[in-house]
Scaffold this active site. Sequence first.
Site, PDB file in Angstrom:
ATOM      1  N   SER A   1      22.007   5.335  45.171  1.00 12.88           N
ATOM      2  CA  SER A   1      22.390   6.268  46.225  1.00 12.88           C
ATOM      3  C   SER A   1      23.903   6.351  46.260  1.00 12.88           C
ATOM      4  CB  SER A   1      21.879   5.769  47.586  1.00 12.88           C
ATOM      5  OG  SER A   1      22.446   6.515  48.645  1.00 12.88           O
TER       6      SER A   1
ATOM      7  N   TYR B   1      21.848  -0.394  55.026  1.00 16.69           N
ATOM      8  CA  TYR B   1      21.468   0.385  53.837  1.00 16.69           C
ATOM      9  C   TYR B   1      22.590   0.403  52.811  1.00 16.69           C
ATOM     10  CZ  TYR B   1      19.680   4.254  51.009  1.00 16.69           C
ATOM     11  OH  TYR B   1      19.234   5.035  49.969  1.00 16.69           O
TER      12      TYR B   1
END
Length: 256
Positions: free
Chosen positions: A143, A156
């Site tokens: 990501s 995250y």
Amino acid sequence: MRQDRGMVQKNIAVVTGASSGIGAATARRLAAEGFHVVAAARRKERLEALVGELASATAVACDVTSDESVAELAAAVAALGGTVTLLVNNAGGARGADQVAGGAVADWQWMYEVNVLGTLRVTQALLPALEASGAGTVVTVGSTAAFVVYEGGGGYTAAKHAQTALVGTLRLELAGKPVRVVEIDPGMVRTDEFALNRLGDQAAADAVYAGVRHPLIADDIADCIAWAATRPHHVNVDRLVVRPLAQAAQHKVVRE
């Protein structure tokens, strides 16, 4: 649980997190590219439905947070008798959007287990077969959160930073061996579940993409994965960062 469809007379691609979103789209795309796809995820019914669509595929129920479950996946892949040339580490996700001061430790633990240790477990389990193929590739879906932090994303972004560190280290350690290590890092991708699972509310999940013209979709990332995986084997796409046109950076999103 294992369900087979089609004869294994071709290269095998293992895709984790294949029951939905990017994983399911990747399984479909790789099957179209001629791979026998081993679709791995926790949800049995979704895997069975997916495999039913594909000409050559095997469904294997797998929880990447479990050593035993990953060992069973590796055994199921070995039992197919084909040549394992591709692993797509796609299983991952986010939970919560709390600030560090109030972040739930359980959410942070889950994100590390799935994104980092899940990638570690599956890679370790299948790496011998990938190396033995003489032309293996490990693709990990990371990501843009692996490079930039933001408020409410501590757990995250920490997990994704750790995952990209794992991938980069693996590439160094496999230098000279016949295994490519590829990292695909998407920005904003609209799927049915990612934001909903993270925020727990459909309205909040919809707000993430509100006003954004053409956010990426799962098929866009599957296209990137398939492209990187099907280059001549001497071509290693170390890292591919892909965002929608409306997103210039993690914090810069144009909304209409």
